[in-house]
Design a protein around this motif. Structure first.
Motif, PDB file in Angstrom:
ATOM      1  N   ILE A   1      14.504  30.043 -39.761  1.00 38.15           N
ATOM      2  CA  ILE A   1      15.222  31.050 -40.557  1.00 38.15           C
ATOM      3  C   ILE A   1      14.281  32.184 -40.938  1.00 38.15           C
ATOM      4  CG2 ILE A   1      16.390  31.460 -42.765  1.00 38.15           C
ATOM      5  CD1 ILE A   1      17.451  28.576 -42.583  1.00 38.15           C
ATOM      6  N   LEU A   2      13.050  31.839 -41.338  1.00 37.35           N
ATOM      7  CA  LEU A   2      12.078  32.856 -41.716  1.00 37.35           C
ATOM      8  C   LEU A   2      11.731  33.752 -40.522  1.00 37.35           C
ATOM      9  CD1 LEU A   2      10.244  33.990 -43.916  1.00 37.35           C
ATOM     10  CD2 LEU A   2       8.521  32.276 -43.269  1.00 37.35           C
ATOM     11  N   ALA A   3      11.671  33.158 -39.343  1.00 33.02           N
ATOM     12  CA  ALA A   3      11.393  33.938 -38.143  1.00 33.02           C
ATOM     13  C   ALA A   3      12.501  34.946 -37.880  1.00 33.02           C
ATOM     14  CB  ALA A   3      11.219  33.007 -36.943  1.00 33.02           C
ATOM     15  N   MET A   4      13.741  34.513 -38.053  1.00 35.03           N
ATOM     16  CA  MET A   4      14.877  35.413 -37.833  1.00 35.03           C
ATOM     17  C   MET A   4      14.875  36.559 -38.847  1.00 35.03           C
ATOM     18  SD  MET A   4      17.765  32.505 -37.050  1.00 35.03           S
ATOM     19  CE  MET A   4      19.092  33.709 -37.094  1.00 35.03           C
ATOM     20  N   VAL A   5      14.581  36.217 -40.106  1.00 33.60           N
ATOM     21  CA  VAL A   5      14.554  37.230 -41.156  1.00 33.60           C
ATOM     22  C   VAL A   5      13.456  38.246 -40.891  1.00 33.60           C
ATOM     23  CG1 VAL A   5      14.098  37.636 -43.614  1.00 33.60           C
ATOM     24  CG2 VAL A   5      15.600  35.760 -42.902  1.00 33.60           C
TER      25      VAL A   5
ATOM     26  N   LEU B   1      11.811  18.053 -39.660  1.00 34.79           N
ATOM     27  CA  LEU B   1      13.027  18.805 -39.376  1.00 34.79           C
ATOM     28  C   LEU B   1      13.266  19.925 -40.392  1.00 34.79           C
ATOM     29  CD1 LEU B   1      15.531  19.141 -37.614  1.00 34.79           C
ATOM     30  CD2 LEU B   1      16.696  17.458 -39.059  1.00 34.79           C
ATOM     31  N   LEU B   2      13.150  19.613 -41.676  1.00 30.80           N
ATOM     32  CA  LEU B   2      13.422  20.619 -42.712  1.00 30.80           C
ATOM     33  C   LEU B   2      12.441  21.793 -42.642  1.00 30.80           C
ATOM     34  CD1 LEU B   2      14.355  18.316 -45.737  1.00 30.80           C
ATOM     35  CD2 LEU B   2      15.887  19.565 -44.210  1.00 30.80           C
ATOM     36  N   PRO B   3      11.122  21.554 -42.549  1.00 24.28           N
ATOM     37  CA  PRO B   3      10.214  22.695 -42.381  1.00 24.28           C
ATOM     38  C   PRO B   3      10.497  23.490 -41.107  1.00 24.28           C
ATOM     39  CG  PRO B   3       8.980  20.759 -43.033  1.00 24.28           C
ATOM     40  CD  PRO B   3      10.363  20.296 -42.718  1.00 24.28           C
ATOM     41  N   GLY B   4      10.896  22.779 -40.017  1.00 27.32           N
ATOM     42  CA  GLY B   4      11.205  23.468 -38.778  1.00 27.32           C
ATOM     43  C   GLY B   4      12.381  24.420 -38.933  1.00 27.32           C
TER      44      GLY B   4
ATOM     45  N   LEU C   1       9.386  17.618 -24.350  1.00 27.55           N
ATOM     46  CA  LEU C   1       9.902  18.974 -24.556  1.00 27.55           C
ATOM     47  C   LEU C   1       8.830  19.926 -25.084  1.00 27.55           C
ATOM     48  CD1 LEU C   1      13.438  18.312 -26.115  1.00 27.55           C
ATOM     49  CD2 LEU C   1      12.917  19.150 -23.813  1.00 27.55           C
ATOM     50  N   LEU C   2       7.775  19.372 -25.670  1.00 29.40           N
ATOM     51  CA  LEU C   2       6.700  20.229 -26.179  1.00 29.40           C
ATOM     52  C   LEU C   2       6.038  21.026 -25.053  1.00 29.40           C
ATOM     53  CD1 LEU C   2       5.017  17.826 -28.770  1.00 29.40           C
ATOM     54  CD2 LEU C   2       6.472  19.800 -29.258  1.00 29.40           C
ATOM     55  N   LEU C   3       6.160  20.527 -23.816  1.00 32.56           N
ATOM     56  CA  LEU C   3       5.600  21.262 -22.681  1.00 32.56           C
ATOM     57  C   LEU C   3       6.302  22.600 -22.473  1.00 32.56           C
ATOM     58  CD1 LEU C   3       5.074  18.347 -20.116  1.00 32.56           C
ATOM     59  CD2 LEU C   3       3.345  19.505 -21.491  1.00 32.56           C
ATOM     60  N   LEU C   4       7.557  22.698 -22.975  1.00 31.43           N
ATOM     61  CA  LEU C   4       8.276  23.968 -22.846  1.00 31.43           C
ATOM     62  C   LEU C   4       7.626  25.088 -23.644  1.00 31.43           C
ATOM     63  CD1 LEU C   4      11.991  22.741 -23.031  1.00 31.43           C
ATOM     64  CD2 LEU C   4      10.729  23.501 -21.007  1.00 31.43           C
ATOM     65  N   LEU C   5       6.776  24.729 -24.584  1.00 31.13           N
ATOM     66  CA  LEU C   5       6.085  25.747 -25.365  1.00 31.13           C
ATOM     67  C   LEU C   5       5.217  26.652 -24.485  1.00 31.13           C
ATOM     68  CD1 LEU C   5       4.969  23.881 -28.615  1.00 31.13           C
ATOM     69  CD2 LEU C   5       6.469  25.885 -28.468  1.00 31.13           C
ATOM     70  N   ILE C   6       4.736  26.100 -23.383  1.00 36.16           N
ATOM     71  CA  ILE C   6       3.859  26.895 -22.507  1.00 36.16           C
ATOM     72  C   ILE C   6       4.598  28.109 -21.942  1.00 36.16           C
ATOM     73  CG2 ILE C   6       2.438  26.845 -20.411  1.00 36.16           C
ATOM     74  CD1 ILE C   6       1.909  23.872 -21.005  1.00 36.16           C
ATOM     75  N   PRO C   7       5.777  27.925 -21.275  1.00 36.98           N
ATOM     76  CA  PRO C   7       6.487  29.115 -20.779  1.00 36.98           C
ATOM     77  C   PRO C   7       7.058  29.983 -21.901  1.00 36.98           C
ATOM     78  CG  PRO C   7       7.779  27.135 -20.383  1.00 36.98           C
ATOM     79  CD  PRO C   7       6.431  26.688 -20.814  1.00 36.98           C
ATOM     80  N   ILE C   8       7.451  29.355 -23.025  1.00 39.66           N
ATOM     81  CA  ILE C   8       7.995  30.133 -24.144  1.00 39.66           C
ATOM     82  C   ILE C   8       6.934  31.077 -24.708  1.00 39.66           C
ATOM     83  CG2 ILE C   8       8.855  29.972 -26.513  1.00 39.66           C
ATOM     84  CD1 ILE C   8      10.314  27.406 -25.689  1.00 39.66           C
TER      85      ILE C   8
ATOM     86  N   GLN D   1       8.524  30.864 -34.603  1.00 43.61           N
ATOM     87  CA  GLN D   1       9.460  30.201 -33.691  1.00 43.61           C
ATOM     88  C   GLN D   1       8.778  29.069 -32.927  1.00 43.61           C
ATOM     89  OE1 GLN D   1      11.743  32.916 -31.193  1.00 43.61           O
ATOM     90  NE2 GLN D   1      11.683  34.476 -32.807  1.00 43.61           N
ATOM     91  N   TRP D   2       7.537  29.310 -32.490  1.00 41.42           N
ATOM     92  CA  TRP D   2       6.816  28.265 -31.765  1.00 41.42           C
ATOM     93  C   TRP D   2       6.595  27.034 -32.648  1.00 41.42           C
ATOM     94  CZ3 TRP D   2       2.450  32.215 -30.285  1.00 41.42           C
ATOM     95  CH2 TRP D   2       2.972  33.186 -29.411  1.00 41.42           C
ATOM     96  N   ILE D   3       6.162  27.288 -33.883  1.00 37.20           N
ATOM     97  CA  ILE D   3       5.920  26.159 -34.801  1.00 37.20           C
ATOM     98  C   ILE D   3       7.222  25.445 -35.112  1.00 37.20           C
ATOM     99  CG2 ILE D   3       5.091  25.509 -37.097  1.00 37.20           C
ATOM    100  CD1 ILE D   3       3.204  27.935 -36.970  1.00 37.20           C
ATOM    101  N   ALA D   4       8.296  26.219 -35.332  1.00 33.19           N
ATOM    102  CA  ALA D   4       9.599  25.621 -35.635  1.00 33.19           C
ATOM    103  C   ALA D   4      10.080  24.760 -34.476  1.00 33.19           C
ATOM    104  CB  ALA D   4      10.619  26.718 -35.945  1.00 33.19           C
ATOM    105  N   PHE D   5       9.916  25.262 -33.254  1.00 34.50           N
ATOM    106  CA  PHE D   5      10.321  24.502 -32.065  1.00 34.50           C
ATOM    107  C   PHE D   5       9.570  23.164 -32.000  1.00 34.50           C
ATOM    108  CE2 PHE D   5       9.743  23.292 -27.612  1.00 34.50           C
ATOM    109  CZ  PHE D   5      11.066  23.279 -27.158  1.00 34.50           C
TER     110      PHE D   5
END
Length: 330
Positions: A315-319, A307-310, A11-18, A61-65
């Motif tokens: 949340i920080l990204a949304m804020v 998981l917890l840092p993600g 799933l990390l490959l999805l980071l490229i299009p994101i 968001q990228w790092i969280a993903f």
């Protein structure tokens, strides 16, 4: 570290299009409303730092993903404990140190070759107690059977000829080795005897010594060291100095075979150093300790560390997107 669900890492490959989508979206939103011929005077205006905040939310968001995907793949710390149970063998290396061992048909000479190959043999053992007995006209124990291989190899390296009166007391060498093994409770007890000659001294006949070994259930492997025919022998001539002369090789093979057969061992002839190495390798394979291994593996899940840092970064990204840098995005 290992992974319980490594397939999720794809799933990390999805980071490229994101990432590509976010870059395209931000870039297209940067079209200016007003056109200035010179914007250098606007760079020091207060609040300009907020314009860079447009990148904060996507990066978070990228790092969280990535962290959430790693958490789903369940990284684990693998702690493996190996418990070994071994029924060791007690071994006594019995080495001829008579002056005939100076002959150089084995390189650099018979004694040094025997020491080198014996050290390699010791290095192959794991849980066996090994001792060292030396003999010429008399026999003596240098190291009783021990697991201290470093001590054994150090004393083996110090072995030299001339420490006792010259001669070849094969029977006494065997008897001394038997004395070191007779009280052993090891599942297997063996003597590896190396000589280059014939028994010509000592109070005990080799066959009698072999019978004594048999009574204590000790196997004797015998090795005759020396080429067939004649061998070069160094001589210190007072007139011509150091020189070599060819001396006849006389090994009592019949007697050595009889000793081995009586006790359930085997006889080998080492005509050169390579052959001697092969012989010790064969004995090593014939007399192996049975080692039972029990492997305990403990797994510790590490996914909470990702998981917890993600979740917090998400949340920080949304804020940041909704409150801190909203005007910059708009």
């Amino acid at each position: 570290m290992s992974w319980d669900n490594p397939q999720w890492l794809w799933l990390l490959l999805l980071l490229i299009p994101i990432i590509a989508y976010h870059v395209w979206k931000i870039w297209t939103q940067k079209t200016p409303s007003l056109t200035f011929s010179d914007t250098s005077g606007l760079q020091n205006l207060s609040g300009n730092w907020r314009s860079y905040g447009v990148w904060i939310s996507p990066i978070l968001q990228w790092i969280a993903f990535a962290l959430v995907v790693i958490a789903i793949a369940r990284p684990q710390y693998e702690n493996t404990t190996v418990e070994q149970n071994a029924e060791g063998i007690d071994i006594v290396l019995t080495l001829d140190i008579s002056t005939s061992m100076k002959a150089e048909d084995l390189k650099p000479n018979r004694l040094e070759a025997a020491k080198d190959v014996a050290e390699d043999f010791i290095n192959q053992r794991i849980s066996d107690r090994i001792g060292l007995v030396l003999f010429a006209r008399k026999s003596f124990t240098t190291v009783p059977p021990t697991l201290d291989y470093d001590l054994l190899k150090r004393l083996l390296g110090d072995v030299e000829m001339g420490v006792v009166e010259d001669g070849t007391a094969i029977g006494m060498g065997i008897a001394t080795a038997v004395n070191r093994l007779k009280k052993s409770e090891a599942k297997s007890k063996i003597i590896i005897l190396l000589t280059d000659g014939q028994n010509n001294s000592g109070e005990i006949d080799p066959v009698t010594a072999a019978d004594l070994a048999l009574s204590y259930d000790i196997k004797v492997y015998t090795i005759g060291a020396g080429t067939r025919g004649t061998a070069p022998y160094p001589v210190n001539d007072p007139i011509f100095g150091n020189r070599y002369q060819n001396v006849e090789v006389n090994i009592d093979e019949e007697m050595l075979k009889k000793i081995a057969n009586m006790t359930g061992g085997a006889y080998f002839r080492a005509t050169d150093t390579e052959k001697l190495e092969e012989i010790y390798s064969k004995i090593d394979k014939l007399e192996k300790s049975e080692i039972e291994e029990i492997i305990y593996t403990d797994y510790q899940d590490l996914y909470p560390r990702f998981l917890l840092p993600g979740i917090l970064l998400l949340i920080l990204a949304m804020v940041s997107e909704q409150f801190l840098f909203r005007k910059a995005v708009e």
